[in-house]
Design a protein around this motif. Structure first.
Motif, PDB file in Angstrom:
ATOM      1  N   LEU A  34      48.134  77.385 -29.912  1.00 45.26           N
ATOM      2  CA  LEU A  34      48.996  76.512 -29.132  1.00 45.26           C
ATOM      3  C   LEU A  34      48.299  75.238 -28.650  1.00 45.26           C
ATOM      4  O   LEU A  34      48.854  74.146 -28.824  1.00 45.26           O
TER       5      LEU A  34
ATOM      6  N   GLU B  35      55.264  78.850 -30.204  1.00 43.65           N
ATOM      7  CA  GLU B  35      55.559  79.191 -28.810  1.00 43.65           C
ATOM      8  C   GLU B  35      56.544  80.355 -28.727  1.00 43.65           C
ATOM      9  O   GLU B  35      56.395  81.241 -27.882  1.00 43.65           O
TER      10      GLU B  35
ATOM     11  N   HIS C 172      54.697  83.505 -29.562  1.00 36.20           N
ATOM     12  CA  HIS C 172      53.848  83.871 -28.427  1.00 36.20           C
ATOM     13  C   HIS C 172      54.683  84.563 -27.341  1.00 36.20           C
ATOM     14  O   HIS C 172      54.297  85.620 -26.832  1.00 36.20           O
TER      15      HIS C 172
END
Length: 85
Positions: free
Chosen positions: A13, A58, A61
């Motif tokens: 990220l 994202e 995640h």
């Protein structure tokens, strides 16, 4: 992100965010140059590609955090590397 749990996607990220920021700065600087004969469409497409990849990472995640697929926080420190001297 320091308070968040770490997943296998966590380390990617910051790299993606940094790349996207550099692309935006580059686009801005090229846009300021009135005499630039560059094709801004290719630049914009690359920004869209990196943005899509960042959003997907994202989401992965977040999904990993919700599923409990997190990295253990009590990992032993890596073994010190031998000096090459």
């Amino acid at each position: 992100m320091s308070d968040d749990l770490q997943t296998r996607h966590s380390r990617v990220l910051p790299e993606l965010r940094f790349s996207l920021n550099l692309l935006y700065v580059g686009r801005f600087l090229l846009g300021m140059n009135q005499t630039a004969a560059t094709d801004m469409d290719a630049f914009d497409e690359r920004i869209e590609d990196v943005t899509d990849e960042l959003i997907a990472t994202e989401l992965l995640h977040e999904a990993a955090m919700l599923a409990g697929d997190v990295l253990p926080t009590d990992l032993p420190p890596s073994a010190p590397q031998a000096d090459a001297t």
